[in-house]
Design a protein around this motif. Structure first.
Motif, mmCIF file in Angstrom:
data_model
loop_
_atom_site.group_PDB
_atom_site.id
_atom_site.type_symbol
_atom_site.label_atom_id
_atom_site.label_comp_id
_atom_site.label_asym_id
_atom_site.label_seq_id
_atom_site.Cartn_x
_atom_site.Cartn_y
_atom_site.Cartn_z
ATOM 1 N N UNK A 7 0.825 -1.298 -0.053
ATOM 2 C CA UNK A 7 0.024 -0.046 -0.059
ATOM 3 C C UNK A 7 0.991 1.325 -0.099
ATOM 4 N N UNK A 8 0.452 2.097 -0.782
ATOM 5 C CA UNK A 8 1.141 3.618 -0.864
ATOM 6 C C UNK A 8 0.455 4.454 -0.354
ATOM 7 N N UNK A 9 0.682 5.505 0.560
ATOM 8 C CA UNK A 9 -0.135 6.800 0.890
ATOM 9 C C UNK A 9 -0.080 7.738 -0.400
ATOM 10 N N UNK A 10 -1.092 8.551 -0.214
ATOM 11 C CA UNK A 10 -1.147 9.626 -1.077
ATOM 12 C C UNK A 10 -0.471 10.668 -0.410
ATOM 13 N N UNK A 11 0.219 11.727 -1.748
ATOM 14 C CA UNK A 11 0.860 12.969 -0.948
ATOM 15 C C UNK A 11 0.337 14.092 -1.556
ATOM 16 N N UNK A 89 -5.152 7.074 3.634
ATOM 17 C CA UNK A 89 -3.704 7.443 4.227
ATOM 18 C C UNK A 89 -3.018 8.567 3.399
ATOM 19 N N UNK A 91 -0.021 11.981 3.175
ATOM 20 C CA UNK A 91 0.825 12.480 3.943
ATOM 21 C C UNK A 91 1.037 13.974 3.357
#
Lengths: 225, 225
Positions: A7-11, A89, A91
């Motif tokens: 899973x990757x967070x949005x930025x 998620x 950041x």
DNA sequence: ACAAAAGTGTTAGGCCTACACCCATGA
DNA sequence: TCATGGGTGTAGGCCTAACACTTTTGT
């Protein structure tokens, strides 16, 4: 659709934009038109694209949302609390910039962008109150060591205006005479109109000397208050 | 597999860990065992998990890779250049921490973790040389205003050791007498052994007084050099 | 005419810097 | 015994902070 093994967070990026109206420090905020936090105020910002750096994204979003074309923003830090965005998620990387109010006066594309004094800041979306506190502490630090006043003031300004700026940011009071002495001995200012009639009731108009500033910066000077 | 409507970058953390051996500042590096940059040295760090903050991730990776259990790391900033990682779009959030070398001496789980003096730093992976430069400038700044020496020194230390630390970080030389005077007048140190035989050949052992430090910090003190 | 705003110069004190001598130890 | 390293105090200069009066203009 984009797929990842993990899973990757949005930025996102957010920009704390400071201005100065001659008396008080102002912050530029946007009223949110979408959930989450619809109707609340927040810093201009948005999702970083995959093919741009965070700084590029910040500048792009800033212009899109406020019409403000700033040459540069400085990074504050990343905010990464797991639950800071209710959607997924996310950041955010926070930036800040100092602008002249006059640079914005005309090009205010976004009807929802508004300047607030520090004592009228509304309740903010996400963790933006925390970001604001951090930006303010950075602003104070920077003012101690760099003549950033000149990024916030108009081209031509008076000594009392400059002093107001310092007092407003640092939340202290200075002796007029000592303040002027300290600033003038840096030789960073010159009189805007050398022929200005010298009375004591109307303040002297000054301009900032960017060349002298570059010299001083290279020597690693300190401006202590 | 994890799917998103828009592409998301991966997020890593990196920790710049500083120590002090009594003479020189040291930096803790890891030799990379995997591509990319296999065989090159890099800061301890790795991918942030989706259920932890960046700081938590940094502390976790630090312990996994070096055995070092540090209570806290401070964030430097995020590095977001589009091409900084050849695999995929990866942004990293850099942290730094000051540790006592003695805290690491035993628990060196990672055979590949090694301390380097600043003049023997090898070529680093990714943009870690840039990160190191920034960490060093932050370290200098912080040393000007906070007695961070005490986080790097052992419990008990001598005045010449403390002076070495300052000189090593700030890359300057101080007059012994003036340095001791300045430090001692803060009343931040006390003699570790009040009965220590007072000869002049063997240096006085000091301890740091954390309580006094808290007091001073609240008053907003400055330690200028 | 009075109040408010802005310009200007002097003095005292504190902090920083530069500097020298003594003593103990180890080679 | 000589060189090295470490402890300590003092004097001068600069920078900072405190402070008062004059002028002008707007009400």
């Amino acid at each position: 659709m984009y797929q990842y093994k993990y899973p990757h967070p949005a930025v996102t990026t957010d920009c704390v934009i400071f201005g100065f109206d001659g008396v008080r420090i102002k912050v530029l905020l946007i009223e949110r038109g979408e959930e989450p936090y619809k109707g609340k105020w927040a810093f201009p910002g948005g999702f970083m694209r995959i093919d741009e750096s965070a700084e590029e994204g910040a500048l792009r979003e800033l212009e899109e949302e406020t019409g403000l074309k700033t040459a540069s923003v400085q990074q504050l830090k990343a905010y990464t609390a797991v639950d800071r965005d209710p959607r997924e998620r996310v950041i955010t990387i926070a930036f800040y910039a100092l602008v002249k109010l006059s640079d914005v006066r005309g090009g205010d594309d976004a009807a929802s962008a508004k300047w607030f004094s520090l004592d009228e800041i509304p309740s903010l979306a996400f963790d933006h109150e925390q970001i604001l506190r951090f930006a303010l502490s950075r602003l104070k630090e920077q003012l101690h060591f760099e003549p950033i006043g000149f990024e916030l003031l108009p081209e031509v300004f008076t000594m009392p205006e400059l002093q107001n700026l310092y007092e407003s940011i640092l939340e202290v009071k200075f002796d007029r005479r000592n303040f002027a002495k300290k600033i003038l001995q840096l030789e960073l200012l010159y009189q805007a109109d050398p022929n200005q009639k010298r009375t004591t009731r109307v303040p002297i108009l000054y301009r900032f000397n960017p060349q002298k500033y570059q010299e001083l910066k290279q020597k690693g000077f300190r401006l202590e208050f």
